[in-house]
Motif scaffolding. Structure first.
Motif, short mmCIF file in Angstrom:
data_model
loop_
_atom_site.label_atom_id
_atom_site.label_comp_id
_atom_site.label_asym_id
_atom_site.label_seq_id
_atom_site.Cartn_x
_atom_site.Cartn_y
_atom_site.Cartn_z
N VAL A 1 0.84 -1.20 0.00
CA VAL A 1 0.00 0.00 0.00
C VAL A 1 0.88 1.25 0.00
CG1 VAL A 1 -1.71 1.33 1.32
CG2 VAL A 1 -1.93 -1.16 1.15
N ILE A 2 1.89 1.26 0.87
CA ILE A 2 2.80 2.41 0.96
C ILE A 2 3.58 2.57 -0.35
CG2 ILE A 2 4.86 3.32 2.13
CD1 ILE A 2 3.70 1.96 4.72
N GLY A 3 4.04 1.45 -0.91
CA GLY A 3 4.75 1.48 -2.19
C GLY A 3 3.90 2.07 -3.30
N TYR A 4 2.63 1.70 -3.33
CA TYR A 4 1.69 2.23 -4.32
C TYR A 4 1.51 3.74 -4.13
CZ TYR A 4 -2.92 3.42 -6.19
OH TYR A 4 -3.96 4.05 -6.83
N GLU A 5 1.30 4.16 -2.88
CA GLU A 5 1.06 5.58 -2.59
C GLU A 5 2.30 6.44 -2.85
OE1 GLU A 5 -1.60 7.20 -1.97
OE2 GLU A 5 -3.03 5.60 -1.61
N GLU A 6 3.48 5.85 -2.67
CA GLU A 6 4.71 6.62 -2.85
C GLU A 6 5.34 6.41 -4.23
OE1 GLU A 6 7.31 6.04 0.52
OE2 GLU A 6 5.96 7.21 1.82
N PHE A 7 4.56 5.80 -5.13
CA PHE A 7 4.98 5.58 -6.53
C PHE A 7 6.30 4.81 -6.61
CE2 PHE A 7 2.55 9.58 -6.34
CZ PHE A 7 1.48 9.23 -7.16
N ASP A 8 6.45 3.82 -5.73
CA ASP A 8 7.62 2.97 -5.75
C ASP A 8 7.64 2.17 -7.06
OD1 ASP A 8 9.85 1.37 -4.42
OD2 ASP A 8 8.36 -0.20 -4.83
N GLU A 9 8.77 2.21 -7.76
CA GLU A 9 8.87 1.58 -9.09
C GLU A 9 8.57 0.10 -9.06
OE1 GLU A 9 12.29 2.28 -11.54
OE2 GLU A 9 12.34 4.41 -11.01
N ASP A 10 9.11 -0.62 -8.09
CA ASP A 10 8.90 -2.07 -8.02
C ASP A 10 7.42 -2.40 -7.78
OD1 ASP A 10 11.57 -2.54 -8.44
OD2 ASP A 10 12.07 -2.63 -6.30
N THR A 11 6.77 -1.60 -6.94
CA THR A 11 5.35 -1.84 -6.65
C THR A 11 4.50 -1.55 -7.89
OG1 THR A 11 5.75 -1.14 -4.36
CG2 THR A 11 3.45 -1.30 -5.07
N LEU A 12 4.78 -0.42 -8.55
CA LEU A 12 3.98 -0.03 -9.71
C LEU A 12 4.19 -0.94 -10.91
CD1 LEU A 12 4.11 3.88 -9.53
CD2 LEU A 12 2.36 2.33 -8.67
N LYS A 13 5.31 -1.67 -10.92
CA LYS A 13 5.54 -2.64 -12.00
C LYS A 13 4.51 -3.76 -11.95
CE LYS A 13 10.53 -2.15 -12.68
NZ LYS A 13 11.84 -2.65 -12.22
N VAL A 14 4.07 -4.10 -10.74
CA VAL A 14 3.11 -5.22 -10.61
C VAL A 14 1.66 -4.75 -10.46
CG1 VAL A 14 4.71 -6.95 -9.77
CG2 VAL A 14 3.66 -5.40 -8.14
N ILE A 15 1.47 -3.52 -9.98
CA ILE A 15 0.10 -2.99 -9.89
C ILE A 15 -0.21 -2.26 -11.19
CG2 ILE A 15 -1.46 -1.43 -8.65
CD1 ILE A 15 -0.03 -2.08 -6.09
N LYS A 16 -0.77 -3.00 -12.14
CA LYS A 16 -1.01 -2.44 -13.47
C LYS A 16 -2.47 -2.07 -13.70
CE LYS A 16 2.93 -4.83 -15.43
NZ LYS A 16 3.40 -5.97 -16.22
N SER A 17 -3.32 -2.44 -12.76
CA SER A 17 -4.73 -2.08 -12.89
C SER A 17 -5.25 -1.73 -11.50
CB SER A 17 -5.54 -3.24 -13.48
OG SER A 17 -5.54 -4.33 -12.58
N GLY A 18 -6.48 -1.25 -11.43
CA GLY A 18 -7.05 -0.85 -10.15
C GLY A 18 -8.36 -0.15 -10.38
N TYR A 19 -8.79 0.67 -9.40
CA TYR A 19 -10.05 1.37 -9.55
C TYR A 19 -9.96 2.28 -10.77
CZ TYR A 19 -14.61 2.70 -7.83
OH TYR A 19 -15.97 2.87 -7.70
#
Length: 497
Positions: free
Chosen positions: A33-51
């Motif tokens: 969650v924190i990685g997503y909110e802070e635009f962490d590259e590794d997190t955003l590589k795997v979170i490719k969809s959402g609301y």
């Protein structure tokens, strides 16, 4: 070894899993969650969809690239896709952006210069107004152009009857005629259209102030900010005395009062009888967001002049259709002015309606199963030593107000919010429920509400103080209770004892 009922869902997996039109995404740990909110590259590589109003759908990215190539658009422009050409006019007029080339497509396209603050403003406005392009429309377009090989397999109602099924279900549930119901491509678009309609109708009467009663959902407040120069927020819905004092001086300038019944995420419930009495005294329309209550738990027809509902939640139950609805109450004179509201609504793509028509047939049954599960889960959580605070619709603070409009004893809102006596890593991380944004699903869904909705406030001392003032705990977990066997839901919570 006994097989687990709930299993870990990897970060970035769609919720529901393997559904290309899912409106939620798995964030199984607080670090994700924190990685997503802070635009962490590794997190955003795997979170490719959402609301869909917050994360650009992969099909929309692909379609945007195709449009750029098709019309030979320069790289200095970002191609932004919208639900319609009407939406293009809306955004163009607000931000003075006019396409330099003619673009002819069955949806809206606007070219915004890259590297400017304008781009972020436009994207933010589209998010708040809810005029995003449907992922199903993008999918169909890409398939027809040969850019994707398959269409997602899902159960759909027949084209000819789907809109009627959805509208009739809502008309019966809210006890309103069909002509008082309109569908929108998102709950936000429903709120936007109501706000625009109220603005144009009430301005003639010298009413120019919209009151937000309660600490409403962030985007609801943003819509109001965009379209009303004057607005007044009363964060504490238990303090009707303060509202009454304000109305004594300014009641005849108030366009409408908008509130949630009950509120998200703390399930606070206003004294609806007293609030309606104040509205009637000053002839103020009352707009109620009934997404949490649903028309099957609370009967608010004696109180709301206009309902708005996000059908994406309990009406869908599967988190794979973005849609909203406006329901005008026939008891109020405003219901005869439906064109003033419905004229601002964006058109809903037919396949989204077909999918919703299939899902909404189980709406009442789903709500009642979830209600029954919620009551039993609350009874269990009351006994848990690891629970610090428990928020639900019939807790001690809300029992009197909520029970005023309950349809029957099995009318619990399917949301429970909690804080733990342990760190989130030992609670949120260890639970194997689906975890991510959205609610109202048949599968139990957890969301670290404040982290995902107000992360910017968590980061500063001033922000933390503000959250404290509105009584919103930083480590709050919102539980959207599902239809799974309640013993299995309780069993999963037992794992964090």
């Amino acid at each position: 070894m006994k097989k687990a009922f709930f299993n870990h869902i990897a970060v970035g997996e769609t919720l529901p899993p393997k559904n290309v039109h899912a409106v939620s995404v798995s964030m199984p740990t607080i670090s994700d969650v924190i990685g997503y909110e802070e635009f962490d590259e590794d997190t955003l590589k795997v979170i490719k969809s959402g609301y869909p109003r917050f994360i650009l759908h992969p099909y929309l990215k692909k379609l945007s690239s195709f449009i750029k190539e098709k019309y030979k658009i320069s790289n200095i422009y970002e191609v932004v896709l919208l639900s319609s050409k009407k939406a293009v006019d809306l955004v163009s007029d607000k931000y003075y952006i006019y396409n330099k080339i003619e673009i002819d497509e069955p949806f809206g396209v606007i070219l915004v210069q890259n590297g400017t603050t304008q781009l972020q403003k436009v994207l933010s406005y589209i998010q708040h107004v809810g005029c995003n392009l449907s992922s199903r429309l993008a999918e169909e377009y890409l398939f027809n152009e040969g850019l994707i090989d398959t269409l997602h397999k899902e159960e759909l109602e027949d084209k000819e009857v789907s809109e009627k099924i959805v509208k009739e279900t809502l008309a019966n549930a809210y006890k309103q005629p069909l002509e008082n119901i309109e569908l929108t491509p998102s709950g936000m678009n429903a709120i936007y259209s109501v706000v625009r309609g109220l603005n144009s109708i009430q301005a003639h009467n010298g009413r120019d102030t919209l009151i937000q009663f309660g600490w409403l959902y962030l985007d609801t407040m943003n819509i109001v900010n965009h379209h009303f120069q004057r607005q007044k927020v009363f964060p504490d819905i238990s303090n009707l005395d303060l509202l009454e004092e304000y109305l004594k001086d300014y009641g005849l300038r108030v366009t409408a009062i908008i509130t949630e019944v009950p509120t998200n995420p703390l399930l606070k419930c206003v004294d609806i009888k007293r609030l309606k009495s104040l509205c009637d005294k000053y002839n103020i329309p009352l707009v109620i967001d009934s997404t949490f209550a649903t028309p099957y738990n609370l009967d608010l027809t004696d109180y709301a002049d206009i309902f708005v509902e996000s059908l994406t939640k309990f009406a869908s139950g599967n988190a794979d259709v973005l849609m909203g609805a406006i329901i005008l109450n026939k008891k109020h004179r405003l219901s005869h002015m439906n064109k003033e509201f419905f004229g601002h609504c964006e058109k809903v793509f037919i396949k989204d309606i077909q999918r919703m028509a299939f899902e909404i047939k189980n709406y009442e049954k789903r709500v009642k199963i979830i209600s029954s599960n919620t009551k039993k889960l609350v009874d269990y959580l009351k006994t848990c030593p690891y629970i610090k605070n428990l928020y639900y619709c019939l807790d001690e603070k809300n029992k009197v107000n909520y029970s005023q409009t309950m349809i029957d004893d099995n009318s619990y809102v399917g949301i429970v919010s909690v804080t733990f006596n342990k760190p989130l890593k030992e609670t949120y991380d260890k639970l194997n429920f689906a975890k991510g944004p959205s609610l109202g699903t048949e599968f139990t869904l957890l969301m670290p509400y404040t982290y995902l909705a107000h992360y910017d406030l968590i980061k500063t001392k001033k922000g933390k103080k503000f959250l404290e003032n509105i009584e919103l705990p930083i480590d709050l977990i919102r539980i959207s209770v599902g239809t799974e066997p309640i013993e299995k839901i309780i069993e999963e919570f037992e794992n964090i004892k």
